[in-house]
Write a protein that holds these residues in place. Structure first.
Motif, PDB file in Angstrom:
ATOM      1  N   LEU A  65       0.370  -0.707  -0.097  1.00 52.63           N
ATOM      2  CA  LEU A  65      -0.018  -0.309  -0.126  1.00 52.63           C
ATOM      3  C   LEU A  65       1.351   1.192  -0.279  1.00 52.63           C
ATOM      4  O   LEU A  65       0.762   2.221  -1.087  1.00 52.63           O
ATOM      5  N   GLY A  66       2.137   1.444   0.870  1.00 51.01           N
ATOM      6  CA  GLY A  66       3.033   2.985   0.593  1.00 51.01           C
ATOM      7  C   GLY A  66       3.778   2.803  -0.831  1.00 51.01           C
ATOM      8  O   GLY A  66       4.165   3.454  -0.450  1.00 51.01           O
ATOM      9  N   TRP A  67       4.090   1.401  -0.567  1.00 53.48           N
ATOM     10  CA  TRP A  67       4.970   2.070  -2.166  1.00 53.48           C
ATOM     11  C   TRP A  67       4.974   1.518  -3.364  1.00 53.48           C
ATOM     12  O   TRP A  67       5.534   1.566  -4.499  1.00 53.48           O
ATOM     13  N   GLY A  68       3.373   0.508  -3.543  1.00 52.52           N
ATOM     14  CA  GLY A  68       2.738   0.728  -5.088  1.00 52.52           C
ATOM     15  C   GLY A  68       2.956   1.984  -5.439  1.00 52.52           C
ATOM     16  O   GLY A  68       2.335   3.052  -5.100  1.00 52.52           O
ATOM     17  N   TYR A  69       2.669   1.682  -6.716  1.00 52.64           N
ATOM     18  CA  TYR A  69       3.002   2.913  -8.187  1.00 52.64           C
ATOM     19  C   TYR A  69       1.365   2.559  -8.641  1.00 52.64           C
ATOM     20  O   TYR A  69       1.250   3.314  -9.593  1.00 52.64           O
ATOM     21  N   GLN A  70       0.401   1.823  -8.248  1.00 51.66           N
ATOM     22  CA  GLN A  70      -1.266   2.070  -8.746  1.00 51.66           C
ATOM     23  C   GLN A  70      -1.857   1.648  -8.160  1.00 51.66           C
ATOM     24  O   GLN A  70      -2.272   1.561  -7.060  1.00 51.66           O
ATOM     25  N   PRO A  71      -3.260   3.010  -8.203  1.00 45.96           N
ATOM     26  CA  PRO A  71      -4.393   2.506  -7.544  1.00 45.96           C
ATOM     27  C   PRO A  71      -4.705   0.857  -6.777  1.00 45.96           C
ATOM     28  O   PRO A  71      -5.845   1.301  -5.934  1.00 45.96           O
ATOM     29  N   GLU A  72      -4.927   0.422  -7.845  1.00 51.39           N
ATOM     30  CA  GLU A  72      -5.428  -1.166  -7.664  1.00 51.39           C
ATOM     31  C   GLU A  72      -4.423  -2.260  -6.760  1.00 51.39           C
ATOM     32  O   GLU A  72      -5.149  -3.032  -6.490  1.00 51.39           O
ATOM     33  N   ARG A  73      -3.764  -1.371  -6.036  1.00 52.50           N
ATOM     34  CA  ARG A  73      -3.149  -1.707  -4.757  1.00 52.50           C
ATOM     35  C   ARG A  73      -4.284  -1.891  -3.683  1.00 52.50           C
ATOM     36  O   ARG A  73      -3.667  -3.265  -3.088  1.00 52.50           O
ATOM     37  N   LEU A  74      -4.652  -1.192  -3.651  1.00 56.12           N
ATOM     38  CA  LEU A  74      -5.963  -1.134  -2.167  1.00 56.12           C
ATOM     39  C   LEU A  74      -7.096  -2.378  -2.834  1.00 56.12           C
ATOM     40  O   LEU A  74      -6.784  -3.241  -1.631  1.00 56.12           O
ATOM     41  N   GLN A  75      -6.938  -2.778  -3.644  1.00 56.33           N
ATOM     42  CA  GLN A  75      -7.954  -3.744  -4.347  1.00 56.33           C
ATOM     43  C   GLN A  75      -6.777  -5.226  -4.010  1.00 56.33           C
ATOM     44  O   GLN A  75      -7.622  -5.882  -3.200  1.00 56.33           O
ATOM     45  N   ALA A  76      -5.942  -5.259  -4.233  1.00 57.74           N
ATOM     46  CA  ALA A  76      -4.804  -6.286  -3.987  1.00 57.74           C
ATOM     47  C   ALA A  76      -4.301  -6.311  -2.574  1.00 57.74           C
ATOM     48  O   ALA A  76      -4.427  -7.473  -2.455  1.00 57.74           O
ATOM     49  N   GLY A  77      -4.570  -5.290  -2.030  1.00 58.91           N
ATOM     50  CA  GLY A  77      -4.079  -5.397  -0.843  1.00 58.91           C
ATOM     51  C   GLY A  77      -5.736  -6.714   0.286  1.00 58.91           C
ATOM     52  O   GLY A  77      -5.474  -7.560   0.898  1.00 58.91           O
ATOM     53  N   MET A  78      -6.476  -5.474   0.222  1.00 53.09           N
ATOM     54  CA  MET A  78      -7.919  -6.927   0.335  1.00 53.09           C
ATOM     55  C   MET A  78      -7.723  -8.026   0.114  1.00 53.09           C
ATOM     56  O   MET A  78      -8.626  -8.656   0.497  1.00 53.09           O
ATOM     57  N   TYR A  79      -7.810  -8.206  -1.572  1.00 51.70           N
ATOM     58  CA  TYR A  79      -7.256  -9.607  -1.432  1.00 51.70           C
ATOM     59  C   TYR A  79      -6.481 -10.820  -0.812  1.00 51.70           C
ATOM     60  O   TYR A  79      -7.204 -11.618  -0.606  1.00 51.70           O
ATOM     61  N   MET A  80      -5.397 -10.256  -0.686  1.00 44.41           N
ATOM     62  CA  MET A  80      -4.439 -11.204  -0.253  1.00 44.41           C
ATOM     63  C   MET A  80      -4.963 -10.985   0.917  1.00 44.41           C
ATOM     64  O   MET A  80      -4.412 -12.250   1.900  1.00 44.41           O
ATOM     65  N   MET A  81      -5.729  -9.933   2.157  1.00 41.70           N
ATOM     66  CA  MET A  81      -5.522  -9.787   3.645  1.00 41.70           C
ATOM     67  C   MET A  81      -6.794 -11.241   3.996  1.00 41.70           C
ATOM     68  O   MET A  81      -7.003 -12.258   4.683  1.00 41.70           O
ATOM     69  N   ILE A  82      -7.858 -10.688   2.550  1.00 40.77           N
ATOM     70  CA  ILE A  82      -9.472 -11.707   2.920  1.00 40.77           C
ATOM     71  C   ILE A  82      -9.712 -13.405   2.503  1.00 40.77           C
ATOM     72  O   ILE A  82      -9.180 -14.158   3.661  1.00 40.77           O
ATOM     73  N   TYR A  83      -8.171 -13.204   1.641  1.00 37.97           N
ATOM     74  CA  TYR A  83      -8.175 -15.019   1.278  1.00 37.97           C
ATOM     75  C   TYR A  83      -7.195 -15.381   2.835  1.00 37.97           C
ATOM     76  O   TYR A  83      -7.800 -16.640   3.028  1.00 37.97           O
ATOM     77  N   THR A  84      -6.152 -14.512   2.988  1.00 38.03           N
ATOM     78  CA  THR A  84      -5.317 -15.408   3.669  1.00 38.03           C
ATOM     79  C   THR A  84      -6.189 -15.462   5.549  1.00 38.03           C
ATOM     80  O   THR A  84      -5.601 -16.667   6.499  1.00 38.03           O
ATOM     81  N   LEU A 129      -5.976 -16.846  -6.479  1.00 39.12           N
ATOM     82  CA  LEU A 129      -6.657 -14.853  -7.235  1.00 39.12           C
ATOM     83  C   LEU A 129      -5.392 -14.321  -6.897  1.00 39.12           C
ATOM     84  O   LEU A 129      -5.399 -12.973  -7.377  1.00 39.12           O
ATOM     85  N   TRP A 130      -5.467 -14.190  -5.924  1.00 39.63           N
ATOM     86  CA  TRP A 130      -4.748 -13.216  -4.810  1.00 39.63           C
ATOM     87  C   TRP A 130      -3.135 -12.857  -5.364  1.00 39.63           C
ATOM     88  O   TRP A 130      -2.231 -11.589  -5.333  1.00 39.63           O
ATOM     89  N   LEU A 131      -2.877 -13.626  -5.233  1.00 39.41           N
ATOM     90  CA  LEU A 131      -1.340 -14.044  -6.033  1.00 39.41           C
ATOM     91  C   LEU A 131      -1.013 -13.223  -6.821  1.00 39.41           C
ATOM     92  O   LEU A 131       0.294 -12.124  -6.869  1.00 39.41           O
ATOM     93  N   PRO A 132      -2.038 -13.198  -8.241  1.00 39.64           N
ATOM     94  CA  PRO A 132      -1.606 -12.347  -9.380  1.00 39.64           C
ATOM     95  C   PRO A 132      -1.314 -10.909  -9.188  1.00 39.64           C
ATOM     96  O   PRO A 132      -0.320  -9.443  -9.613  1.00 39.64           O
ATOM     97  N   LYS A 133      -2.837  -9.924  -8.131  1.00 36.34           N
ATOM     98  CA  LYS A 133      -2.983  -9.253  -8.102  1.00 36.34           C
ATOM     99  C   LYS A 133      -1.986  -7.946  -7.039  1.00 36.34           C
ATOM    100  O   LYS A 133      -1.636  -7.285  -7.413  1.00 36.34           O
ATOM    101  N   ALA A 134      -1.466  -9.175  -5.926  1.00 35.12           N
ATOM    102  CA  ALA A 134      -0.464  -8.399  -5.034  1.00 35.12           C
ATOM    103  C   ALA A 134       0.301  -8.433  -5.887  1.00 35.12           C
ATOM    104  O   ALA A 134       1.474  -7.498  -5.572  1.00 35.12           O
ATOM    105  N   HIS A 135       1.081  -9.339  -6.693  1.00 30.88           N
ATOM    106  CA  HIS A 135       2.472  -9.038  -7.120  1.00 30.88           C
ATOM    107  C   HIS A 135       2.201  -8.212  -8.887  1.00 30.88           C
ATOM    108  O   HIS A 135       3.705  -7.447  -8.302  1.00 30.88           O
TER     109      HIS A 135
END
Length: 456
Positions: free
Chosen positions: A130-149, A212-218
């Protein structure tokens, strides 16, 4: 303890912004050196420090990987974070805290402490994305990672608390007999219980259908986030499954064989998906899922040969995938795009960078003398001896891994001259050092692969 000392030493220099970053790099480097010296010492053997900490060869190897990759993360982020003054102090503290959490995860013997550290590793990773990603979709990627895990880890918490309550102890070594009592409750009960134990690790690995969370987070993470995700955090899944097999006495069941079959076919499908990716960072992420499918089937064979292959695969994939994401970031800094159809012709303008792409793409397809080849040579026989029906997906995965690795290399390096290449751009010395320090251990640790066999 070593990681805690490293964190305290670095915090002493928190007022000196210039020294803090470089002292952290040197501290992580010395931590890696001490881990190697300890692992190769003749006095090394499995032993327990106290009721909360223990280690063996697998733990020390993953501790070494954590130190090494953390140092590589700082080297890879030198230009994008340190020299750009992009909150470099906070970034460095996040990496050190994450390193401290991972080292404790690999060394604790308390099942509740392991669960706590297993979940706590998400927080620094989420902050980095969230802090050093450079695209707005990083919020959705972080949410995917947290909810899945987190959703997959709640059944694991229930199982661990129940086992500790029955055994009157949360030590891994003392909970073994308690889980054997599950046979008294009926077949379906212990099958459900084992699936609840393993599901959190299958998501973290990740297995196909929960990947599905992994490609988004990467895709949304900065280079350091992608490196730690691929190199270390995915290995928590394999490490957890081996520990569950070791201490909780899981028997071979038809239900688990279905998971193996799903993992194999899923690995083959994700290898096919790699050919449809136009973002080379996404392609590398999907290739990681295919390699983790091999690790999954190696663990589920429940044999010493399969477990050794899984540990070798964890170490080799950690170095190889981290280097590929570092290369992807270097290429992005030169061409300003991650599109395979645009960033072509790197061989014409930067042949030295193309050489590194070639070395790591060859390593990714398990060519000798890399550790990937050793891991696959150990996993393949055990899986084939388990069932003849696994031969087809295994052959397909091995062939497709070579094909998408060549597709990645040719897509970036061959073709006409790139139209968006930064003029007069050379490969920086720190980038060469970072790539070299990835390549050396993955090719020379094969000389000491017998340490894995001694562990079993």
């Amino acid at each position: 303890m070593l990681s805690l000392m490293l964190l305290n030493l670095s915090l002493l220099f928190i007022m000196n912004m210039q020294a803090f970053w470089y002292i952290s790099i040197w501290g992580l480097g010395f931590g890696s050196l001490f881990s190697v010296m300890y692992m190769y010492s003749p006095q090394f053997s499995f032993f327990t420090f106290n009721s909360y900490m223990s280690n063996d060869t697998m733990s020390i190897l993953l501790v070494l990987l954590s130190f090494w990759i953390s140092m590589m993360m700082l080297l890879a982020s030198q230009f994008s974070v340190k020299l750009s003054n992009n909150y470099s102090l906070v970034f460095c503290v996040m990496i050190l805290v994450l390193n401290l959490i991972l080292l404790n995860t690999f060394c604790v013997s308390s099942i509740i402490m392991f669960y706590f550290m297993f979940e706590a590793s998400l927080l620094p990773t989420l902050m980095i994305i969230l802090g050093w990603g450079y695209q707005p979709e990083r919020l959705q990627a972080g949410m995917y990672m947290m909810i899945y895990t987190i959703a997959a880890s709640l059944p694991l918490l229930f199982c661990l608390v129940w086992g500790g309550f029955k055994a009157w102890s949360y030590n891994m070594f003392l909970c073994t007999n308690v889980f054997k009592q599950l046979y008294l409750y009926g077949q379906y009960t212990w099958i459900l219980f084992y699936l609840m134990l393993l599901f959190a690790f299958l998501v973290k690995l990740p297995m196909f259908t929960v990947h599905l969370w992994l490609p988004k987070a990467h895709v949304e993470a900065p280079v350091a986030g992608s490196m730690v995700l691929a190199a270390i955090l995915l290995k928590l899944g394999g490490y957890g499954m081996i520990r569950v097999y070791q201490f909780f006495n899981i028997q071979t069941m038809n239900m688990l064989m279905l998971i193996v079959f799903l993992g194999l076919w899923g690995g083959m499908l994700t290898s096919v998906i790699c050919f449809r990716q136009i973002d080379f960072k996404s392609l590398i992420a999907y290739s990681s899922i295919g390699h983790m499918a091999l690790l999954l089937v190696g663990v589920f064979t429940n044999t010493s040969w399969g477990w050794s292959g899984a540990v070798v695969m964890m170490i080799s994939h950690g170095f190889c995938s981290s280097a590929l994401f570092g290369l992807a970031n270097i290429t992005y800094e030169k061409s300003f795009t991650r599109n395979l159809f645009i960033s072509k012709g790197m061989l014409l303008t930067m042949p030295f960078l193309s050489l590194w792409w070639f070395l790591f793409c060859v390593m990714n397809m398990a060519a000798p003398p890399s550790l990937n080849l050793v891991g696959e040579m150990m996993i393949f026989p055990t899986v084939i001896f388990s069932s003849k029906y696994y031969i087809l997906p295994l052959m397909a995965m091995s062939f497709l891994a070579a094909v998408y690795s060549m597709y990645l290399y040719t897509g970036i390096n061959h073709g006409g001259s790139p139209k968006y290449m930064k003029p007069f751009s050379n490969l920086k010395d720190i980038h060469v050092l970072m790539l070299f320090l990835h390549w050396i251990p993955c090719n020379f640790l094969v000389l000491k692969a017998e340490l894995i066999f001694m562990w079993l």
